[in-house]
Design a protein around this motif. Structure first.
Motif, mmCIF file in Angstrom:
data_model
loop_
_atom_site.group_PDB
_atom_site.id
_atom_site.type_symbol
_atom_site.label_atom_id
_atom_site.label_comp_id
_atom_site.label_asym_id
_atom_site.label_seq_id
_atom_site.Cartn_x
_atom_site.Cartn_y
_atom_site.Cartn_z
ATOM 1 N N GLU A 425 0.497 -1.205 -0.368
ATOM 2 C CA GLU A 425 -0.552 0.039 -0.099
ATOM 3 C C GLU A 425 0.680 1.149 0.182
ATOM 4 O O GLU A 425 1.871 0.889 0.540
ATOM 5 C CB GLU A 425 -1.302 -0.052 1.442
ATOM 6 C CG GLU A 425 -1.518 1.328 1.814
ATOM 7 C CD GLU A 425 -2.472 1.369 2.367
ATOM 8 O OE1 GLU A 425 -2.864 0.148 3.428
ATOM 9 O OE2 GLU A 425 -3.705 1.941 2.428
ATOM 10 N N ASN A 440 3.834 7.371 1.782
ATOM 11 C CA ASN A 440 3.589 6.732 3.579
ATOM 12 C C ASN A 440 3.314 5.145 2.821
ATOM 13 O O ASN A 440 1.939 4.996 2.376
ATOM 14 C CB ASN A 440 2.369 7.484 3.849
ATOM 15 C CG ASN A 440 1.965 6.477 5.540
ATOM 16 O OD1 ASN A 440 2.457 5.925 5.881
ATOM 17 N ND2 ASN A 440 0.533 6.919 5.572
ATOM 18 N N TYR A 471 7.964 5.247 6.173
ATOM 19 C CA TYR A 471 7.021 7.369 5.405
ATOM 20 C C TYR A 471 8.204 8.578 5.553
ATOM 21 O O TYR A 471 9.354 8.240 6.229
ATOM 22 C CB TYR A 471 6.979 7.713 7.168
ATOM 23 C CG TYR A 471 6.325 9.069 7.270
ATOM 24 C CD1 TYR A 471 4.847 9.058 6.640
ATOM 25 C CD2 TYR A 471 6.385 9.571 7.870
ATOM 26 C CE1 TYR A 471 4.584 10.193 7.172
ATOM 27 C CE2 TYR A 471 6.251 11.384 8.399
ATOM 28 C CZ TYR A 471 5.366 10.931 7.660
ATOM 29 O OH TYR A 471 4.587 12.504 8.037
ATOM 30 N N ALA A 591 -1.494 -0.712 6.341
ATOM 31 C CA ALA A 591 -2.145 -0.240 7.229
ATOM 32 C C ALA A 591 -1.853 -0.063 8.560
ATOM 33 O O ALA A 591 -1.442 1.437 8.883
ATOM 34 C CB ALA A 591 -3.731 -0.132 6.829
ATOM 35 N N ALA A 594 2.035 0.508 8.424
ATOM 36 C CA ALA A 594 2.570 2.512 7.837
ATOM 37 C C ALA A 594 1.685 2.695 9.591
ATOM 38 O O ALA A 594 2.721 3.759 9.521
ATOM 39 C CB ALA A 594 1.449 2.988 6.582
ATOM 40 N N ALA A 595 0.595 2.915 9.894
ATOM 41 C CA ALA A 595 0.363 3.817 11.264
ATOM 42 C C ALA A 595 1.729 3.752 12.049
ATOM 43 O O ALA A 595 2.138 4.871 12.442
ATOM 44 C CB ALA A 595 -0.623 3.607 11.975
ATOM 45 N N THR A 598 4.576 5.805 10.712
ATOM 46 C CA THR A 598 4.255 7.346 11.412
ATOM 47 C C THR A 598 4.108 8.321 12.569
ATOM 48 O O THR A 598 4.364 9.138 12.466
ATOM 49 C CB THR A 598 3.198 7.654 10.056
ATOM 50 O OG1 THR A 598 1.744 6.501 10.296
ATOM 51 C CG2 THR A 598 3.618 7.116 8.661
HETATM 52 C C1 LIG Z 1 -0.066 6.470 6.670
HETATM 53 O O1 LIG Z 1 -0.683 5.339 5.715
HETATM 54 C C2 LIG Z 1 -1.936 4.811 7.310
HETATM 55 C C3 LIG Z 1 -2.439 3.453 6.738
HETATM 56 O O2 LIG Z 1 -3.138 4.261 5.459
HETATM 57 C C4 LIG Z 1 -2.533 5.443 8.427
HETATM 58 O O3 LIG Z 1 -3.156 4.419 8.762
HETATM 59 C C5 LIG Z 1 -1.704 7.063 9.018
HETATM 60 O O4 LIG Z 1 -2.622 7.550 9.388
HETATM 61 C C6 LIG Z 1 -0.790 7.218 7.150
HETATM 62 N N1 LIG Z 1 -0.118 8.239 8.374
HETATM 63 C C7 LIG Z 1 0.232 9.437 7.737
HETATM 64 C C8 LIG Z 1 1.131 10.520 8.371
HETATM 65 O O5 LIG Z 1 -0.633 9.656 6.570
#
Ligand SMILES: *[C@@H]1O[C@H](CO)[C@@H](O)[C@H](O)[C@H]1NC(C)=O
Ligand SMILES: *[C@@H]1O[C@H](CO)[C@@H](O)[C@H](O)[C@H]1NC(C)=O
Ligand SMILES: *[C@@H]1O[C@H](CO)[C@@H](O)[C@H](O)[C@H]1NC(C)=O
Ligand SMILES: *[C@@H]1O[C@H](CO)[C@@H](O)[C@H](O)[C@H]1NC(C)=O
Ligand SMILES: *[C@@H]1O[C@H](CO)[C@@H](O)[C@H](O)[C@H]1NC(C)=O
Ligand SMILES: *[C@@H]1O[C@H](CO)[C@@H](O)[C@H](O)[C@H]1NC(C)=O
Ligand SMILES: *[C@@H]1O[C@H](CO)[C@@H](O)[C@H](O)[C@H]1NC(C)=O
Ligand SMILES: CC(=O)N[C@H]1CO[C@H](CO)[C@@H](O)[C@@H]1O
Length: 607
Positions: A425, A440, A471, A591, A594-595, A598
């Motif tokens: 993703e 991301n 990220y 998901a 990645a979360a 981040t």
């Molecule tokens: C990165 O992607 C994940 C999964 O889609 C999401 O949960 C997370 O909030 C995203 N982080 C940012 C900073 O956009």
């Protein structure tokens, strides 16, 4: 116009139509001003990795300098070579691969001046032993070393005379490098290795042959490019594993930032036997020492940049196809590739000495088409009513599954079932005025292998789970004559594996391996009238490995070129999760992975 100013224009002015590529490379000259306060002694760069320890009771090391060379004028020239013969101490220890309890290949190099990062490879008899990226030098010089566990190549190290080849295409500086082999020998007498889980009996290279200019890797330049080698297997093979080496450069160095109007951000390396898909690699996004902002990788280099990860694909179910004594095409391709990917492989083979020919049959094979989707949209006027935001979202998934049996006198009929599943993703966003861009992404790869005998008893099983969240965020605040640009990178290399079965020494618990290697860094660059006037940066890395053969924890933080805090130990706390019998657990959906990354990046940016 200075180079920095030109770069800023590239970063800041991004018409949507050509939005697929951003300049994520600064030249050494671009960071020369922040780097000017150079130390008077060479700076040491390092990649965080576990220290290599020989098994208890081992003797050694016996160290042999294999090659000492200065790489200058080497771009597009033939690799540097040296004659290899097995060190005398190996014969003294009883000769042969089983005597080796640990083999370590050490690369140690110095460089000074101005030089981009360069990719290099080390091959022995065409088999790649190490893929690595050089560190970027400073005016007063740098020194770095890489130690890689090469025990799995024991049969090759013991096999006899051969040629060691190193390709490092230098552009402007001279790299002085030594390659040393350190061998440790097992307690006497060398135990009889368990079938198929000890190092392979032979390793067949799937690479280009000398003499040539450039590296022995194949160069894959586009999405339709298929590069192959013709291979012949010994007819008494009963197990085959392909190890794949991958690196991406040029227009595809930052493949995860490509938008669907280019080739999109999804890439996979596919492996084909006589044109049929037999496996895939969804790679870890290694960032080389010159990537995004070179200061981010000084002195703690990016995960995998000095010792690139390799990927194993179980090919045993396909042996029926390969055991006819004839030549077969083993090929590599890269889905959506843009110039250029360097790919090659080593085919690890286990042989039954009791026979000249094993028999095999493919039982089942299922490889549905790649499922992949890109979407994109634009949002106007997010905060200020001026800047448009472009969003791209890409997902992909794949499964490849095969089962087959091999019959040999020593092991009877073994049925091997191998399955790879993948999920990907990627969200990529940027502001139309060039003031921000964010990647991301996460890649999840699961692999399961089981080998059973006719009675259904498990000889060997292994479940492995890989998770690669990434990220990257670049934010610029501009005023008429100044700009403040912040680069943030956070990612993780997560690997969990569990192995069991009769082929592992009986009585020992299943072999477990769990690695969580997390790195986050940020650099803040202040620009005035188009010139970088100052930069501050820092990185934090935590590495936590828990495995049946040892544990390692390290938590290191750097601030500028200094190490601000560094603690490590080798105590096992047994706090890690493992995939449990049969199914892989803890498989974080993309998901969530990645979360998690981040969240740590947000913390870093706020600090
Ligand atoms: C990165 O992607 C994940 C999964 O889609 C999401 O949960 C997370 O909030 C995203 N982080 C940012 C900073 O956009
Ligand atoms: C390489 O080895 C030689 C001989 O031992 C030594 O003089 C030289 O300093 C070494 N170079 C590096 C980069 O370690
Ligand atoms: C291997 O190389 C060594 C050193 O060059 C040489 O002495 C030896 O005769 C060679 N052995 C064979 C089998 O070619
Ligand atoms: C892809 O690369 C191959 C190998 O360099 C080349 O022969 C072919 O023309 C390229 N195809 C396209 C569509 O560019
Ligand atoms: C996204 O779009 C590109 C370009 O149209 C296409 O080549 C690619 O297969 C699509 N899907 C993914 C997952 O990248
Ligand atoms: C191989 O393993 C997969 C996944 O565990 C399973 O779905 C499949 O039925 C197995 N195939 C055979 C022939 O045992
Ligand atoms: C790593 O070290 C930093 C600085 O000393 C500390 O704040 C952090 O809690 C440590 N992290 C872990 C996981 O030990
Ligand atoms: C091809 C190339 O750029 N080679 C360079 C290698 O390093 C030497 C020493 O700095 C340069 O003079 C060469 O131009």
């Amino acid at each position: 116009m200075s180079r920095v100013h030109l770069l800023l224009l590239l970063v800041f002015y991004i018409p949507a139509a050509i939005a697929s590529r951003r300049n994520l490379r600064l030249s050494p000259a671009d960071i020369a001003v922040p780097d000017a306060a150079a130390a008077d002694t060479p700076t040491t760069y390092f990649e965080v990795d576990r220290p290599l320890r020989p098994p208890p009771g081992s003797s050694g090391p016996c160290s042999t300098l294999l090659l000492s060379s200065s790489f200058g004028f080497t771009y597009t020239k033939p690799p540097v070579t040296a004659a290899y013969s097995p060190p005398d101490c190996l014969a003294a220890a009883g000769g042969g691969a089983p005597a080796i309890s640990l083999a370590v290949l050490e690369w140690r190099a110095t460089c000074r001046g101005v030089q981009f990062d360069r990719i290099f490879g080390v091959w022995l008899g065409g088999v790649e032993l190490l893929r690595s990226c050089t560190a970027e030098p400073r005016p007063n010089g740098i020194v770095w070393s890489v130690s890689k566990d090469v025990t799995r190549y024991a049969s090759l190290l013991a096999a006899g005379n051969s040629t060691l080849a190193v390709y490092l295409g230098n552009l402007t500086g001279v790299y002085h490098a030594n390659i040393t082999l350190h061998l440790y020998f097992g307690p006497t007498p060398a135990r009889q290795p368990a079938p198929a889980t000890a190092p392979a009996d032979i390793i067949v290279p799937v690479s280009r042959s000398l003499p040539l200019n450039d590296g022995l890797w194949f160069q894959i330049q586009n999405a339709t490019d298929v590069e192959s080698a013709s291979i012949v297997l010994p007819s008494n093979t009963y197990r085959a594993v392909l190890e794949v080496y991958v690196s991406f450069h040029g227009d595809d160095e930052f493949w995860y930032t490509h938008t669907p109007d280019g080739n999109g951000p999804f890439r996979e390396v596919t492996v084909l036997v006589d044109g049929d898909l037999v496996g895939a690699v969804w790679p870890f996004p290694v960032i080389f020492t010159g990537g995004i902002n070179p200061l981010l990788w000084r002195p703690i280099t990016g995960i995998g940049s000095f010792n690139l990860p390799t990927y194993d694909i179980e090919l045993t179910p396909f042996l029926a196809k390969l055991l006819d004594g004839k030549a077969h095409e083993l090929a590599f391709a890269v889905t959506n590739a843009v110039d250029v990917w360097y790919v090659d492989g080593n085919l690890h083979l286990w042989l039954d000495p009791m026979t000249t020919a094993t028999t095999a049959s493919l039982v089942s094979y299922d490889a549905p088409r790649l499922a992949a989707v890109n979407t994109s949209h634009t949002t106007a006027s997010r905060f200020d009513g001026l800047s448009e935001r472009y969003y791209y979202h890409t997902t992909a998934s794949r499964r490849i599954s095969a089962a087959g049996w091999v019959e040999s006198p020593s092991h009877g009929r073994i049925t091997t079932n191998a399955t790879q599943t993948f999920a990907f993703e990627n969200t990529y966003a940027f502001a139309g005025d060039g003031s921000a861009e964010t990647v991301n992404q996460t890649t999840v790869a699961d692999a399961a292998v089981s080998a059973t005998d006719l009675a259904g008893a498990v000889l060997y099983s292994r479940q492995a789970h890989h998770d690669f969240p990434l990220y990257v965020d670049i934010e610029a605040k501009t005023s008429p004559h100044a700009a403040d640009v912040t680069y943030t990178v956070a990612r993780e290399y997560r690997e969990m594996a569990i192995a069991a079965g009769r082929w592992l020494s009986s009585g020992t618990p299943p072999r477990r391996y769990s690695l969580r290697d997390t790195q986050s860094g940020a650099v803040d660059v202040e620009m005035r009238d188009g010139n970088a006037v100052s930069a501050t940066w820092g990185t934090r890395q935590t590495y936590r490995l828990e495995a049946t053969d040892g544990c390692y924890f390290r938590n290191v933080t750097s601030s500028g070129y200094s190490v601000a805090s560094d603690e490590s130990d080798e105590v096992c706390s047994d706090s890690q999760e493992y995939p449990a019998g049969g199914a892989v657990i803890g498989a974080l959906p993309p998901a969530e992975a990645a979360a998690a990354v981040t969240a740590s990046a947000d913390e870093l940016v706020r600090k």
